[in-house]
Design a protein around this motif. Structure first.
Motif, PDB file in Angstrom:
ATOM      1  N   ILE A  10       0.827  -1.210   0.000  1.00 29.58           N
ATOM      2  CA  ILE A  10       0.000   0.000   0.000  1.00 29.58           C
ATOM      3  C   ILE A  10       0.858   1.255   0.000  1.00 29.58           C
ATOM      4  CG2 ILE A  10      -1.515   1.388   1.496  1.00 29.58           C
ATOM      5  CD1 ILE A  10      -3.127  -0.634   0.030  1.00 29.58           C
ATOM      6  N   ARG A  11       1.850   1.324   0.874  1.00 24.56           N
ATOM      7  CA  ARG A  11       2.677   2.545   0.963  1.00 24.56           C
ATOM      8  C   ARG A  11       3.349   2.869  -0.353  1.00 24.56           C
ATOM      9  NH1 ARG A  11       5.422   1.408   6.731  1.00 24.56           N
ATOM     10  NH2 ARG A  11       3.694   2.147   8.009  1.00 24.56           N
ATOM     11  N   GLU A  12       3.934   1.855  -0.973  1.00 25.18           N
ATOM     12  CA  GLU A  12       4.627   2.087  -2.245  1.00 25.18           C
ATOM     13  C   GLU A  12       3.640   2.489  -3.334  1.00 25.18           C
ATOM     14  OE1 GLU A  12       7.804  -0.017  -5.285  1.00 25.18           O
ATOM     15  OE2 GLU A  12       7.225  -1.081  -3.471  1.00 25.18           O
ATOM     16  N   ALA A  13       2.473   1.836  -3.372  1.00 26.16           N
ATOM     17  CA  ALA A  13       1.468   2.168  -4.378  1.00 26.16           C
ATOM     18  C   ALA A  13       0.951   3.594  -4.192  1.00 26.16           C
ATOM     19  CB  ALA A  13       0.313   1.169  -4.316  1.00 26.16           C
ATOM     20  N   ALA A  14       0.677   3.978  -2.952  1.00 22.83           N
ATOM     21  CA  ALA A  14       0.197   5.336  -2.690  1.00 22.83           C
ATOM     22  C   ALA A  14       1.259   6.362  -3.074  1.00 22.83           C
ATOM     23  CB  ALA A  14      -0.193   5.483  -1.217  1.00 22.83           C
ATOM     24  N   LYS A  15       2.515   6.042  -2.811  1.00 26.90           N
ATOM     25  CA  LYS A  15       3.616   6.937  -3.188  1.00 26.90           C
ATOM     26  C   LYS A  15       3.665   7.112  -4.705  1.00 26.90           C
ATOM     27  CE  LYS A  15       8.603   7.415  -3.014  1.00 26.90           C
ATOM     28  NZ  LYS A  15       9.832   6.670  -3.064  1.00 26.90           N
ATOM     29  N   ILE A  16       3.544   6.021  -5.443  1.00 25.95           N
ATOM     30  CA  ILE A  16       3.551   6.095  -6.909  1.00 25.95           C
ATOM     31  C   ILE A  16       2.383   6.938  -7.395  1.00 25.95           C
ATOM     32  CG2 ILE A  16       3.216   4.725  -9.016  1.00 25.95           C
ATOM     33  CD1 ILE A  16       4.814   2.470  -7.569  1.00 25.95           C
ATOM     34  N   LEU A  17       1.206   6.748  -6.809  1.00 27.90           N
ATOM     35  CA  LEU A  17       0.036   7.540  -7.205  1.00 27.90           C
ATOM     36  C   LEU A  17       0.258   9.021  -6.922  1.00 27.90           C
ATOM     37  CD1 LEU A  17      -2.726   5.078  -6.014  1.00 27.90           C
ATOM     38  CD2 LEU A  17      -2.362   5.839  -8.373  1.00 27.90           C
ATOM     39  N   ARG A  18       0.808   9.338  -5.752  1.00 27.64           N
ATOM     40  CA  ARG A  18       1.084  10.745  -5.419  1.00 27.64           C
ATOM     41  C   ARG A  18       2.114  11.340  -6.377  1.00 27.64           C
ATOM     42  NH1 ARG A  18       0.237   8.692  -0.058  1.00 27.64           N
ATOM     43  NH2 ARG A  18       2.454   8.245   0.180  1.00 27.64           N
ATOM     44  N   GLU A  19       3.142  10.562  -6.725  1.00 25.86           N
ATOM     45  CA  GLU A  19       4.159  11.035  -7.670  1.00 25.86           C
ATOM     46  C   GLU A  19       3.562  11.319  -9.047  1.00 25.86           C
ATOM     47  OE1 GLU A  19       7.021   7.868  -7.511  1.00 25.86           O
ATOM     48  OE2 GLU A  19       8.041   8.721  -5.763  1.00 25.86           O
ATOM     49  N   ASN A  20       2.419  10.710  -9.329  1.00 23.35           N
ATOM     50  CA  ASN A  20       1.744  10.909 -10.608  1.00 23.35           C
ATOM     51  C   ASN A  20       0.555  11.855 -10.495  1.00 23.35           C
ATOM     52  OD1 ASN A  20       2.855   9.074 -12.927  1.00 23.35           O
ATOM     53  ND2 ASN A  20       3.145   7.957 -11.017  1.00 23.35           N
ATOM     54  N   GLY A  21       0.518  12.628  -9.414  1.00 19.86           N
ATOM     55  CA  GLY A  21      -0.454  13.708  -9.296  1.00 19.86           C
ATOM     56  C   GLY A  21      -1.731  13.425  -8.552  1.00 19.86           C
ATOM     57  N   MET A  22      -1.901  12.221  -8.032  1.00 17.86           N
ATOM     58  CA  MET A  22      -3.131  11.895  -7.313  1.00 17.86           C
ATOM     59  C   MET A  22      -2.949  12.180  -5.826  1.00 17.86           C
ATOM     60  SD  MET A  22      -5.260   8.390  -7.509  1.00 17.86           S
ATOM     61  CE  MET A  22      -6.849   8.212  -6.733  1.00 17.86           C
ATOM     62  N   GLN A  23      -3.859  12.920  -5.249  1.00 19.75           N
ATOM     63  CA  GLN A  23      -3.818  13.174  -3.810  1.00 19.75           C
ATOM     64  C   GLN A  23      -4.556  12.043  -3.118  1.00 19.75           C
ATOM     65  OE1 GLN A  23      -5.425  17.082  -3.171  1.00 19.75           O
ATOM     66  NE2 GLN A  23      -3.660  18.085  -4.100  1.00 19.75           N
ATOM     67  N   ILE A  24      -3.790  11.151  -2.502  1.00 17.11           N
ATOM     68  CA  ILE A  24      -4.381   9.971  -1.869  1.00 17.11           C
ATOM     69  C   ILE A  24      -3.531   9.567  -0.665  1.00 17.11           C
ATOM     70  CG2 ILE A  24      -3.128   8.312  -3.339  1.00 17.11           C
ATOM     71  CD1 ILE A  24      -5.820   6.680  -3.368  1.00 17.11           C
ATOM     72  N   SER A  25      -4.207   9.160   0.383  1.00 14.35           N
ATOM     73  CA  SER A  25      -3.503   8.657   1.560  1.00 14.35           C
ATOM     74  C   SER A  25      -3.462   7.133   1.499  1.00 14.35           C
ATOM     75  CB  SER A  25      -4.221   9.103   2.837  1.00 14.35           C
ATOM     76  OG  SER A  25      -5.471   8.436   2.942  1.00 14.35           O
ATOM     77  N   ASP A  26      -2.619   6.559   2.337  1.00 14.52           N
ATOM     78  CA  ASP A  26      -2.566   5.103   2.417  1.00 14.52           C
ATOM     79  C   ASP A  26      -3.935   4.543   2.800  1.00 14.52           C
ATOM     80  OD1 ASP A  26       0.120   5.656   2.005  1.00 14.52           O
ATOM     81  OD2 ASP A  26       0.809   4.709   3.853  1.00 14.52           O
ATOM     82  N   GLY A  27      -4.595   5.197   3.753  1.00 16.45           N
ATOM     83  CA  GLY A  27      -5.913   4.737   4.212  1.00 16.45           C
ATOM     84  C   GLY A  27      -6.970   4.820   3.129  1.00 16.45           C
ATOM     85  N   ASP A  28      -6.942   5.904   2.349  1.00 10.61           N
ATOM     86  CA  ASP A  28      -7.896   6.033   1.243  1.00 10.61           C
ATOM     87  C   ASP A  28      -7.677   4.933   0.207  1.00 10.61           C
ATOM     88  OD1 ASP A  28      -8.977   8.290   2.413  1.00 10.61           O
ATOM     89  OD2 ASP A  28      -7.903   9.698   1.110  1.00 10.61           O
ATOM     90  N   LEU A  29      -6.413   4.619  -0.058  1.00  9.12           N
ATOM     91  CA  LEU A  29      -6.108   3.557  -1.021  1.00  9.12           C
ATOM     92  C   LEU A  29      -6.585   2.210  -0.493  1.00  9.12           C
ATOM     93  CD1 LEU A  29      -4.932   2.625  -3.669  1.00  9.12           C
ATOM     94  CD2 LEU A  29      -2.667   2.595  -2.593  1.00  9.12           C
ATOM     95  N   ARG A  30      -6.352   1.961   0.792  1.00  8.65           N
ATOM     96  CA  ARG A  30      -6.840   0.702   1.389  1.00  8.65           C
ATOM     97  C   ARG A  30      -8.357   0.579   1.224  1.00  8.65           C
ATOM     98  NH1 ARG A  30      -3.233   2.258   5.480  1.00  8.65           N
ATOM     99  NH2 ARG A  30      -1.455   0.859   5.619  1.00  8.65           N
ATOM    100  N   ALA A  31      -9.069   1.645   1.561  1.00  5.14           N
ATOM    101  CA  ALA A  31     -10.532   1.624   1.462  1.00  5.14           C
ATOM    102  C   ALA A  31     -10.974   1.409   0.021  1.00  5.14           C
ATOM    103  CB  ALA A  31     -11.113   2.927   2.017  1.00  5.14           C
ATOM    104  N   GLY A  32     -10.319   2.083  -0.913  1.00 11.31           N
ATOM    105  CA  GLY A  32     -10.673   1.932  -2.323  1.00 11.31           C
ATOM    106  C   GLY A  32     -10.443   0.530  -2.844  1.00 11.31           C
ATOM    107  N   ILE A  33      -9.371  -0.099  -2.402  1.00  9.88           N
ATOM    108  CA  ILE A  33      -9.101  -1.484  -2.811  1.00  9.88           C
ATOM    109  C   ILE A  33     -10.167  -2.406  -2.223  1.00  9.88           C
ATOM    110  CG2 ILE A  33      -7.492  -3.426  -2.597  1.00  9.88           C
ATOM    111  CD1 ILE A  33      -6.315  -1.373  -4.441  1.00  9.88           C
ATOM    112  N   GLU A  34     -10.471  -2.230  -0.941  1.00 10.98           N
ATOM    113  CA  GLU A  34     -11.488  -3.073  -0.300  1.00 10.98           C
ATOM    114  C   GLU A  34     -12.859  -2.910  -0.948  1.00 10.98           C
ATOM    115  OE1 GLU A  34     -10.867  -4.087   4.182  1.00 10.98           O
ATOM    116  OE2 GLU A  34     -10.540  -1.921   3.925  1.00 10.98           O
ATOM    117  N   GLN A  35     -13.180  -1.699  -1.382  1.00 10.77           N
ATOM    118  CA  GLN A  35     -14.487  -1.418  -1.993  1.00 10.77           C
ATOM    119  C   GLN A  35     -14.498  -1.684  -3.492  1.00 10.77           C
ATOM    120  OE1 GLN A  35     -15.572   2.590  -0.797  1.00 10.77           O
ATOM    121  NE2 GLN A  35     -14.962   2.167   1.297  1.00 10.77           N
ATOM    122  N   ARG A  36     -13.375  -2.166  -4.014  1.00 11.30           N
ATOM    123  CA  ARG A  36     -13.230  -2.518  -5.435  1.00 11.30           C
ATOM    124  C   ARG A  36     -13.332  -1.292  -6.351  1.00 11.30           C
ATOM    125  NH1 ARG A  36     -10.727  -6.805  -5.957  1.00 11.30           N
ATOM    126  NH2 ARG A  36     -11.541  -7.186  -8.010  1.00 11.30           N
TER     127      ARG A  36
END
Length: 73
Positions: A10-36
């Motif tokens: 999760i941490r690495e994925a969120a970092k990659i997303l942030r580096e590509n302009g997406m404002q996302i936290s680790d927790g938001d990414l976790r929730a999004g993955i769980e909710q599909r």
């Protein structure tokens, strides 16, 4: 011959997303993955806490597709 799927956390994925302009936290990414919401990962509940598998090639493809949408307006 089958390709090996690279899995990141999760941490690495969120970092990659942030580096590509997406404002996302680790927790938001976790929730999004769980909710599909995000199709590039899975959440597997082993005990009481889910384990997350983020598939790097799918993540990079998802980012590229959204980058194209922004570029094409």
């Amino acid at each position: 011959m089958a390709k090996i799927m690279v899995v990141i956390g999760i941490r690495e994925a969120a970092k990659i997303l942030r580096e590509n302009g997406m404002q996302i936290s680790d927790g938001d990414l976790r929730a999004g993955i769980e909710q599909r919401v995000y199709p590039f990962g899975d959440a597997v509940t082993v005990t009481s806490k889910p384990v997350f598998h983020i598939y790097l090639p799918l993540l990079m493809q998802w980012i590229a597709e959204r980058s194209e949408e922004v570029a094409n307006g």
